[in-house]
Design a protein around this motif. Structure first.
Motif, PDB file in Angstrom:
ATOM      1  N   PHE A 196      29.228 -94.615   0.957  1.00  0.00           N
ATOM      2  CA  PHE A 196      30.522 -95.218   0.202  1.00  0.00           C
ATOM      3  C   PHE A 196      31.417 -96.197   1.073  1.00  0.00           C
ATOM      4  CE2 PHE A 196      28.789 -91.147  -1.746  1.00  0.00           C
ATOM      5  CZ  PHE A 196      28.716 -91.585  -2.807  1.00  0.00           C
ATOM      6  N   GLU A 197      32.081 -96.717   0.213  1.00  0.00           N
ATOM      7  CA  GLU A 197      33.172 -97.603   1.039  1.00  0.00           C
ATOM      8  C   GLU A 197      34.277 -97.004   1.498  1.00  0.00           C
ATOM      9  OE1 GLU A 197      32.728-100.475   2.357  1.00  0.00           O
ATOM     10  OE2 GLU A 197      30.528-100.704   1.272  1.00  0.00           O
ATOM     11  N   THR A 198      34.771 -95.761   0.696  1.00  0.00           N
ATOM     12  CA  THR A 198      35.815 -95.091   0.621  1.00  0.00           C
ATOM     13  C   THR A 198      35.779 -93.529   0.651  1.00  0.00           C
ATOM     14  OG1 THR A 198      36.797 -95.110  -1.686  1.00  0.00           O
ATOM     15  CG2 THR A 198      37.285 -97.061  -0.283  1.00  0.00           C
ATOM     16  N   LEU A 199      36.638 -92.701   1.009  1.00  0.00           N
ATOM     17  CA  LEU A 199      36.728 -91.350   1.214  1.00  0.00           C
ATOM     18  C   LEU A 199      36.654 -90.794  -0.428  1.00  0.00           C
ATOM     19  CD1 LEU A 199      36.518 -88.724   2.373  1.00  0.00           C
ATOM     20  CD2 LEU A 199      39.102 -88.752   2.903  1.00  0.00           C
ATOM     21  N   SER A 200      37.669 -91.535  -1.017  1.00  0.00           N
ATOM     22  CA  SER A 200      37.693 -91.277  -2.408  1.00  0.00           C
ATOM     23  C   SER A 200      36.553 -91.375  -3.243  1.00  0.00           C
ATOM     24  CB  SER A 200      38.943 -92.235  -3.068  1.00  0.00           C
ATOM     25  OG  SER A 200      39.023 -91.787  -4.673  1.00  0.00           O
ATOM     26  N   GLU A 201      35.746 -92.445  -3.079  1.00  0.00           N
ATOM     27  CA  GLU A 201      34.431 -92.420  -3.623  1.00  0.00           C
ATOM     28  C   GLU A 201      33.449 -91.224  -3.527  1.00  0.00           C
ATOM     29  OE1 GLU A 201      34.110 -97.253  -4.236  1.00  0.00           O
ATOM     30  OE2 GLU A 201      33.479 -96.334  -2.384  1.00  0.00           O
ATOM     31  N   ALA A 202      33.523 -90.891  -2.177  1.00  0.00           N
ATOM     32  CA  ALA A 202      32.511 -89.797  -1.711  1.00  0.00           C
ATOM     33  C   ALA A 202      33.054 -88.638  -2.422  1.00  0.00           C
ATOM     34  CB  ALA A 202      32.675 -89.857  -0.450  1.00  0.00           C
ATOM     35  N   LEU A 203      34.241 -88.412  -2.330  1.00  0.00           N
ATOM     36  CA  LEU A 203      34.810 -87.205  -3.064  1.00  0.00           C
ATOM     37  C   LEU A 203      34.611 -87.050  -4.467  1.00  0.00           C
ATOM     38  CD1 LEU A 203      38.239 -86.670  -1.251  1.00  0.00           C
ATOM     39  CD2 LEU A 203      36.092 -85.436  -0.715  1.00  0.00           C
ATOM     40  N   GLY A 204      34.526 -88.160  -5.060  1.00  0.00           N
ATOM     41  CA  GLY A 204      34.267 -88.136  -6.554  1.00  0.00           C
ATOM     42  C   GLY A 204      32.921 -87.773  -6.908  1.00  0.00           C
ATOM     43  N   VAL A 205      31.921 -87.684  -6.099  1.00  0.00           N
ATOM     44  CA  VAL A 205      30.605 -87.137  -6.327  1.00  0.00           C
ATOM     45  C   VAL A 205      30.569 -85.662  -6.182  1.00  0.00           C
ATOM     46  CG1 VAL A 205      28.353 -87.129  -5.515  1.00  0.00           C
ATOM     47  CG2 VAL A 205      29.356 -89.154  -5.445  1.00  0.00           C
ATOM     48  N   ILE A 206      31.495 -85.199  -5.332  1.00  0.00           N
ATOM     49  CA  ILE A 206      31.695 -83.645  -5.034  1.00  0.00           C
ATOM     50  C   ILE A 206      32.459 -83.333  -6.295  1.00  0.00           C
ATOM     51  CG2 ILE A 206      32.313 -82.017  -3.767  1.00  0.00           C
ATOM     52  CD1 ILE A 206      32.095 -83.837  -1.207  1.00  0.00           C
ATOM     53  N   ARG A 207      33.454 -83.870  -6.590  1.00  0.00           N
ATOM     54  CA  ARG A 207      34.332 -83.327  -7.956  1.00  0.00           C
ATOM     55  C   ARG A 207      33.474 -83.340  -9.109  1.00  0.00           C
ATOM     56  NH1 ARG A 207      37.909 -87.993  -5.967  1.00  0.00           N
ATOM     57  NH2 ARG A 207      39.352 -86.910  -4.681  1.00  0.00           N
ATOM     58  N   ARG A 208      32.692 -84.174  -9.308  1.00  0.00           N
ATOM     59  CA  ARG A 208      31.879 -83.909 -10.821  1.00  0.00           C
ATOM     60  C   ARG A 208      30.611 -83.518 -10.413  1.00  0.00           C
ATOM     61  NH1 ARG A 208      33.893 -89.164 -10.278  1.00  0.00           N
ATOM     62  NH2 ARG A 208      32.163 -89.918  -9.592  1.00  0.00           N
ATOM     63  N   GLN A 209      30.209 -82.222 -11.082  1.00  0.00           N
ATOM     64  CA  GLN A 209      29.306 -81.360 -10.815  1.00  0.00           C
ATOM     65  C   GLN A 209      28.646 -81.088 -12.119  1.00  0.00           C
ATOM     66  OE1 GLN A 209      30.445 -78.042  -8.569  1.00  0.00           O
ATOM     67  NE2 GLN A 209      31.363 -79.428  -7.036  1.00  0.00           N
ATOM     68  N   SER A 210      27.628 -82.083 -12.629  1.00  0.00           N
ATOM     69  CA  SER A 210      27.091 -81.905 -14.072  1.00  0.00           C
ATOM     70  C   SER A 210      25.700 -81.632 -14.219  1.00  0.00           C
ATOM     71  CB  SER A 210      27.327 -83.221 -14.612  1.00  0.00           C
ATOM     72  OG  SER A 210      26.621 -84.323 -14.324  1.00  0.00           O
ATOM     73  N   GLY A 211      25.113 -81.036 -15.053  1.00  0.00           N
ATOM     74  CA  GLY A 211      23.634 -80.666 -15.372  1.00  0.00           C
ATOM     75  C   GLY A 211      23.022 -79.903 -14.319  1.00  0.00           C
ATOM     76  N   TRP A 212      23.723 -78.812 -13.898  1.00  0.00           N
ATOM     77  CA  TRP A 212      23.146 -77.853 -13.204  1.00  0.00           C
ATOM     78  C   TRP A 212      22.251 -76.831 -13.981  1.00  0.00           C
ATOM     79  CZ3 TRP A 212      26.625 -75.987  -8.712  1.00  0.00           C
ATOM     80  CH2 TRP A 212      27.253 -76.956  -8.064  1.00  0.00           C
ATOM     81  N   LYS A 213      21.119 -76.714 -13.627  1.00  0.00           N
ATOM     82  CA  LYS A 213      20.159 -75.770 -14.305  1.00  0.00           C
ATOM     83  C   LYS A 213      20.440 -74.406 -13.534  1.00  0.00           C
ATOM     84  CE  LYS A 213      15.409 -74.486 -15.704  1.00  0.00           C
ATOM     85  NZ  LYS A 213      13.987 -74.905 -15.583  1.00  0.00           N
ATOM     86  N   VAL A 214      20.836 -73.089 -14.437  1.00  0.00           N
ATOM     87  CA  VAL A 214      21.287 -71.891 -13.873  1.00  0.00           C
ATOM     88  C   VAL A 214      20.346 -70.925 -14.254  1.00  0.00           C
ATOM     89  CG1 VAL A 214      23.594 -72.583 -12.973  1.00  0.00           C
ATOM     90  CG2 VAL A 214      23.074 -71.481 -15.550  1.00  0.00           C
ATOM     91  N   ALA A 215      19.470 -70.894 -15.303  1.00  0.00           N
ATOM     92  CA  ALA A 215      18.813 -69.947 -15.917  1.00  0.00           C
ATOM     93  C   ALA A 215      17.793 -70.583 -17.082  1.00  0.00           C
ATOM     94  CB  ALA A 215      19.609 -68.841 -16.275  1.00  0.00           C
ATOM     95  N   GLU A 216      16.741 -69.968 -17.340  1.00  0.00           N
ATOM     96  CA  GLU A 216      15.697 -70.026 -18.266  1.00  0.00           C
ATOM     97  C   GLU A 216      16.336 -69.192 -19.429  1.00  0.00           C
ATOM     98  OE1 GLU A 216      13.584 -72.373 -18.514  1.00  0.00           O
ATOM     99  OE2 GLU A 216      13.212 -72.790 -16.355  1.00  0.00           O
ATOM    100  N   MET A 217      16.282 -69.885 -20.635  1.00  0.00           N
ATOM    101  CA  MET A 217      16.708 -69.165 -21.963  1.00  0.00           C
ATOM    102  C   MET A 217      16.199 -67.763 -21.917  1.00  0.00           C
ATOM    103  SD  MET A 217      19.460 -71.132 -22.750  1.00  0.00           S
ATOM    104  CE  MET A 217      20.009 -70.078 -23.908  1.00  0.00           C
TER     105      MET A 217
END
Length: 211
Positions: A138-159
């Protein structure tokens, strides 16, 4: 006598003025220090069912204080860990773990290219073991932190692993992992608020989420 009294009143007025100035300066310094403190706050945590599995999405407010940024710029890699566990209540023993999703982040600055590199993995990341991780620049620290800030679609268990009649919840935790820092930094960081980055929350699973 009148001259002495006048001088004493002038001295007291000057002391009061200096005291007000000192208090204002202290409040200004304190407010600046507070504004610069590292921040990790969970602004969103939700679960949803997709394709016979339970997924988690989390959103963080994440800001790094000057001490952490300075360490990064000087070549120190900083590690973060985010973890979401599905737990089932048990009154007679510890709650039972049903499923878990973990993300490991390694953030580093590259002086030669003046870019930021972020490695993401489902397994712990060591300084020499980056092969199994996904790397992004990433060009900036803010852009890199943006990936850490957004955590989506984590599979945590089978139904199929969830019990429709049981009380269950998701326990989420995010932290800066100071155990990955060099030993001298671990000792120093343990006493500094800027390095104490932790955010956690529990989300109770409703019937609609698990059916």
């Amino acid at each position: 006598m009148g001259f002495i009294t006048h001088c004493w009143k002038s001295a007291k007025a000057e002391l009061r003025r200096l005291a007000r100035w000192a208090l204002g300066a202290w409040l200004l310094v304190a407010s600046c220090a507070w504004a610069q403190t590292s921040v990790a706050e969970l602004t969103e945590l939700r679960a949803e069912r997709r394709d016979a599995a339970l997924y988690v999405t989390a959103q963080l407010k994440l800001e790094l204080g000057p001490a952490v940024e300075d360490a990064l710029v000087k070549g120190l890699a900083v590690h973060f860990v985010a973890e979401a566990e599905v737990m089932r209540d048990r009154w007679y023993w510890y709650d039972r773990k049903i499923g878990i999703a973990t993300r490991y982040y390694r953030l580093a600055f590259q002086p030669l290219t003046r870019r930021w590199r972020l490695n993401v993995s489902n397994e712990p990341i060591s300084g020499a073991g980056l092969g199994g991780s996904i790397s992004q620049n990433f060009e900036t620290l803010s852009e890199a932190l943006g990936v850490i800030r957004r955590q989506s679609g984590w599979k945590v268990a089978e139904m199929a692993e969830l019990d429709l009649d049981a009380r269950q919840y998701i326990a989420y935790r995010f932290r800066l992992d100071i155990s990955q820092l060099p030993r001298p930094f671990q000792i120093a960081a343990g006493n500094q608020a800027e390095w104490t980055l932790v955010a956690s929350r529990q989300l109770r699973l409703t019937t609609d989420m698990v059916r």
